[in-house]
Design a protein around this motif. Structure first.
Motif, PDB file in Angstrom:
ATOM      1  N   TYR A 165      -4.643  -4.439  55.785  1.00  0.00           N
ATOM      2  CA  TYR A 165      -4.231  -5.597  55.888  1.00  0.00           C
ATOM      3  C   TYR A 165      -3.644  -6.308  54.750  1.00  0.00           C
ATOM      4  O   TYR A 165      -5.443  -6.790  53.452  1.00  0.00           O
ATOM      5  CB  TYR A 165      -4.214  -6.887  57.260  1.00  0.00           C
ATOM      6  CG  TYR A 165      -4.377  -6.248  58.079  1.00  0.00           C
ATOM      7  CD1 TYR A 165      -2.977  -5.775  58.624  1.00  0.00           C
ATOM      8  CD2 TYR A 165      -5.228  -5.340  58.919  1.00  0.00           C
ATOM      9  CE1 TYR A 165      -3.238  -5.304  60.057  1.00  0.00           C
ATOM     10  CE2 TYR A 165      -5.770  -4.896  59.883  1.00  0.00           C
ATOM     11  CZ  TYR A 165      -4.376  -4.926  60.591  1.00  0.00           C
ATOM     12  OH  TYR A 165      -4.118  -3.943  61.194  1.00  0.00           O
ATOM     13  N   LEU A 166      -3.098  -7.229  53.957  1.00  0.00           N
ATOM     14  CA  LEU A 166      -2.405  -8.296  52.982  1.00  0.00           C
ATOM     15  C   LEU A 166      -1.434  -9.156  53.643  1.00  0.00           C
ATOM     16  O   LEU A 166      -1.312  -8.994  54.720  1.00  0.00           O
ATOM     17  CB  LEU A 166      -1.388  -7.923  52.316  1.00  0.00           C
ATOM     18  CG  LEU A 166      -0.722  -8.484  51.315  1.00  0.00           C
ATOM     19  CD1 LEU A 166      -1.794  -9.446  50.506  1.00  0.00           C
ATOM     20  CD2 LEU A 166       0.820  -7.478  50.569  1.00  0.00           C
ATOM     21  N   VAL A 167      -3.210 -10.378  53.574  1.00  0.00           N
ATOM     22  CA  VAL A 167      -2.932 -11.448  54.228  1.00  0.00           C
ATOM     23  C   VAL A 167      -2.250 -12.672  52.926  1.00  0.00           C
ATOM     24  O   VAL A 167      -2.642 -12.793  52.083  1.00  0.00           O
ATOM     25  CB  VAL A 167      -4.288 -12.006  55.222  1.00  0.00           C
ATOM     26  CG1 VAL A 167      -4.016 -13.373  55.927  1.00  0.00           C
ATOM     27  CG2 VAL A 167      -5.091 -11.115  55.367  1.00  0.00           C
ATOM     28  N   GLY A 242       0.365  -8.086  56.886  1.00  0.00           N
ATOM     29  CA  GLY A 242       1.248  -6.808  57.513  1.00  0.00           C
ATOM     30  C   GLY A 242      -0.005  -5.495  56.778  1.00  0.00           C
ATOM     31  O   GLY A 242      -1.087  -5.825  56.382  1.00  0.00           O
ATOM     32  N   GLU A 243       0.662  -4.532  58.168  1.00  0.00           N
ATOM     33  CA  GLU A 243      -0.622  -3.889  57.984  1.00  0.00           C
ATOM     34  C   GLU A 243       0.036  -2.338  57.389  1.00  0.00           C
ATOM     35  O   GLU A 243       1.221  -2.233  56.587  1.00  0.00           O
ATOM     36  CB  GLU A 243      -0.248  -3.301  59.914  1.00  0.00           C
ATOM     37  CG  GLU A 243      -1.097  -1.908  59.592  1.00  0.00           C
ATOM     38  CD  GLU A 243      -1.516  -1.833  61.162  1.00  0.00           C
ATOM     39  OE1 GLU A 243      -0.441  -0.843  61.634  1.00  0.00           O
ATOM     40  OE2 GLU A 243      -1.529  -2.801  62.419  1.00  0.00           O
ATOM     41  N   PHE A 244      -1.108  -2.342  56.177  1.00  0.00           N
ATOM     42  CA  PHE A 244      -1.251  -1.121  55.455  1.00  0.00           C
ATOM     43  C   PHE A 244      -2.059   0.743  55.182  1.00  0.00           C
ATOM     44  O   PHE A 244      -2.609   0.118  56.314  1.00  0.00           O
ATOM     45  CB  PHE A 244      -1.452  -1.006  53.642  1.00  0.00           C
ATOM     46  CG  PHE A 244      -0.181  -2.586  53.091  1.00  0.00           C
ATOM     47  CD1 PHE A 244       1.289  -1.948  52.291  1.00  0.00           C
ATOM     48  CD2 PHE A 244      -0.052  -4.185  53.820  1.00  0.00           C
ATOM     49  CE1 PHE A 244       1.656  -3.145  52.003  1.00  0.00           C
ATOM     50  CE2 PHE A 244       0.821  -4.880  53.306  1.00  0.00           C
ATOM     51  CZ  PHE A 244       1.872  -4.006  51.881  1.00  0.00           C
ATOM     52  N   PRO A 245      -1.512   1.321  55.123  1.00  0.00           N
ATOM     53  CA  PRO A 245      -1.838   2.846  55.798  1.00  0.00           C
ATOM     54  C   PRO A 245      -2.569   2.469  54.395  1.00  0.00           C
ATOM     55  O   PRO A 245      -4.205   3.674  54.669  1.00  0.00           O
ATOM     56  CB  PRO A 245      -0.852   3.440  54.457  1.00  0.00           C
ATOM     57  CG  PRO A 245       0.119   3.050  53.675  1.00  0.00           C
ATOM     58  CD  PRO A 245      -0.040   1.768  54.393  1.00  0.00           C
ATOM     59  N   ALA A 250      -1.523  -1.921  49.636  1.00  0.00           N
ATOM     60  CA  ALA A 250      -1.578  -3.550  49.907  1.00  0.00           C
ATOM     61  C   ALA A 250      -1.653  -3.705  48.579  1.00  0.00           C
ATOM     62  O   ALA A 250      -1.181  -5.238  48.516  1.00  0.00           O
ATOM     63  CB  ALA A 250      -2.885  -3.344  51.119  1.00  0.00           C
ATOM     64  N   VAL A 251      -2.719  -3.754  47.757  1.00  0.00           N
ATOM     65  CA  VAL A 251      -2.903  -4.202  46.726  1.00  0.00           C
ATOM     66  C   VAL A 251      -2.150  -3.901  45.803  1.00  0.00           C
ATOM     67  O   VAL A 251      -1.564  -4.490  45.294  1.00  0.00           O
ATOM     68  CB  VAL A 251      -3.826  -3.024  45.958  1.00  0.00           C
ATOM     69  CG1 VAL A 251      -4.334  -3.920  44.685  1.00  0.00           C
ATOM     70  CG2 VAL A 251      -5.650  -3.869  46.263  1.00  0.00           C
ATOM     71  N   ARG A 252      -0.886  -2.946  45.670  1.00  0.00           N
ATOM     72  CA  ARG A 252       0.431  -3.347  44.757  1.00  0.00           C
ATOM     73  C   ARG A 252       1.738  -4.301  45.092  1.00  0.00           C
ATOM     74  O   ARG A 252       2.002  -4.620  45.280  1.00  0.00           O
ATOM     75  CB  ARG A 252       1.304  -1.840  44.943  1.00  0.00           C
ATOM     76  CG  ARG A 252       0.073  -0.578  44.717  1.00  0.00           C
ATOM     77  CD  ARG A 252       1.549   0.597  44.480  1.00  0.00           C
ATOM     78  NE  ARG A 252       1.650   1.531  45.901  1.00  0.00           N
ATOM     79  CZ  ARG A 252       0.585   2.114  46.350  1.00  0.00           C
ATOM     80  NH1 ARG A 252       0.052   2.662  45.558  1.00  0.00           N
ATOM     81  NH2 ARG A 252       0.775   2.995  47.487  1.00  0.00           N
ATOM     82  N   ALA A 253       1.064  -4.441  46.660  1.00  0.00           N
ATOM     83  CA  ALA A 253       2.492  -5.518  47.107  1.00  0.00           C
ATOM     84  C   ALA A 253       1.914  -6.312  46.984  1.00  0.00           C
ATOM     85  O   ALA A 253       2.142  -7.488  46.248  1.00  0.00           O
ATOM     86  CB  ALA A 253       2.100  -5.216  48.471  1.00  0.00           C
TER      87      ALA A 253
END
Length: 285
Positions: A165-167, A242-245, A250-253
Motif C-alpha cells: 500500500y501507498l498511504v 492505494g493498493e498495489f501489486p 507503490a514506490v514509483r507512485a
C-alpha cells in the motif's frame, strides 16, 4: 532499571468501514476490517519501578493527557504495582490521519511493559484494559489483522492478502473523529451483512463522502491516488491508501507525490511487527 529496549508501534488501515447504526449511548455500531502495516512509530522504553512516567520528545501538551502516560498508569492500576517508564517516541505515523498512531503507542507500551516487567497479564486482560483507552487499542494489543464489529470491541482474526500500500496524508490536515461521528450528515444505516459480502465492496467507507466535503484536501489526495491504484480512505481520515501489486509499483507512485501530500509505502501483515518481536523475545528467554 537499565533495561532499554526498542519496540515497534505499527500503523493500521481500515480496508473498509461501514456504519450500521447508532446506539442509545451515542456510540456507533461498526463493521470494519483492520490491516496492520509493517511501518509505524518506534518506541524506546526503559521501565521504572518508582511510578514516574516521562515521555519524550515534548508533544506540546501535558504528559498526563498523553495516551502513553494513561496506558502506563492503567497498567499500574490493574496490577497494583508502582509501574513507571521513560518512553522515547520516534513519531512517524501522522496524527489525525486515521492510522491509529495513538492507539498503537498505547498498545505497544502495555505489551512491552507486561513482558519487560513480568506483569503476567494475558493478552485478553491487556485487550480489555486497552479498550478503556480507545476503541482501536485492542486490535494492536492482539496484533493480528481482524474483522471488527459492535463498537469495535468484537474482534475476529482474519487472514488477509499481505498486499503493498501507498498511504498518503494531505499536509496540515487533521480530521477530528469526534466531529465526523457527531455530524448529522454521517450515514448511519448501512445494513449488517456477512464478511464475505462486505469483501465484495472493498475500500467502502461510510465516512468518506462527509470527510471529503468538510476537508477538500482529503478529496484532492484521494483523487490523486486513484490515478495510480484502487484506493480508499482509512478510518475517519485524513489518510488514504492505494493498493498495489508489488512494492516497486507503490514506490514509483510515492516518488510522484505532490508537494502538499506526504506518504509512505508499507505492506499489510497478518501478524504485527510488535508480536513478531514479542515472539522472538519469548523464544530467547
Amino acid at each position: 532499571m537499565g533495561n532499554l529496549t526498542v519496540w515497534p508501534a505499527p500503523a493500521k488501515i481500515n480496508l473498509f468501514l461501514r456504519i450500521n447504526g447508532r446506539r442509545a449511548d451515542g456510540y456507533h455500531e461498526l463493521s470494519t476490517l483492520f490491516a496492520i502495516l509493517d511501518r509505524g512509530d518506534t518506541m524506546t522504553l526503559e521501565p521504572r519501578n518508582d511510578g514516574i512516567v516521562r515521555v519524550f520528545p515534548d508533544m506540546g501538551f501535558p504528559t498526563e493527557s498523553n495516551i502513553i502516560f494513561k496506558a502506563i498508569k492503567l497498567l499500574a492500576e490493574i496490577t497494583g504495582k508502582n509501574i513507571g517508564a521513560d518512553v522515547h517516541v520516534d513519531k512517524r505515523i501522522p496524527m489525525g490521519g486515521g492510522l491509529g498512531g495513538g492507539s498503537s503507542n498505547a498498545a505497544t507500551v502495555m505489551v512491552a511493559l507486561n513482558h519487560l516487567m513480568n506483569l503476567g497479564l494475558s493478552e485478553d486482560e491487556l485487550a480489555r484494559a486497552g479498550r478503556r483507552l480507545g476503541a482501536d487499542v485492542p486490535v494492536f494489543v492482539r496484533g493480528r489483522s481482524a474483522y471488527a464489529e459492535g463498537v469495535g470491541e468484537k474482534l475476529t482474526p482474519v487472514a488477509i492478502p499481505e498486499k503493498w500500500y501507498l498511504v498518503v496524508t494531505p499536509e496540515n490536515t487533521h480530521v477530528s473523529t469526534r466531529e465526523i461521528f457527531m455530524h448529522p450528515d454521517l450515514p448511519r444505516n448501512t445494513p449488517k451483512m456477512p464478511l464475505e459480502d462486505l469483501m465484495k465492496n472493498p475500500r467502502a467507507n461510510d465516512c468518506e463522502g462527509l470527510v471529503k466535503k468538510i476537508y477538500p484536501e482529503v478529496a484532492t489526495a484521494l483523487s490523486w491516488l486513484l490515478k495510480y491504484a484502487p484506493s480508499g480512505m482509512t478510518g475517519t481520515g485524513a489518510s488514504c491508501f492505494g493498493e498495489f501489486p508489488d512494492e516497486d509499483a507503490a514506490v514509483r507512485a510515492c516518488n510522484s507525490l505532490p508537494d502538499n501530500i506526504s506518504g509512505f509505502v508499507a505492506r499489510a501483515c497478518n501478524v504485527s511487527p510488535l508480536h513478531e518481536l514479542l515472539g522472538k523475545l519469548k523464544a530467547a528467554k
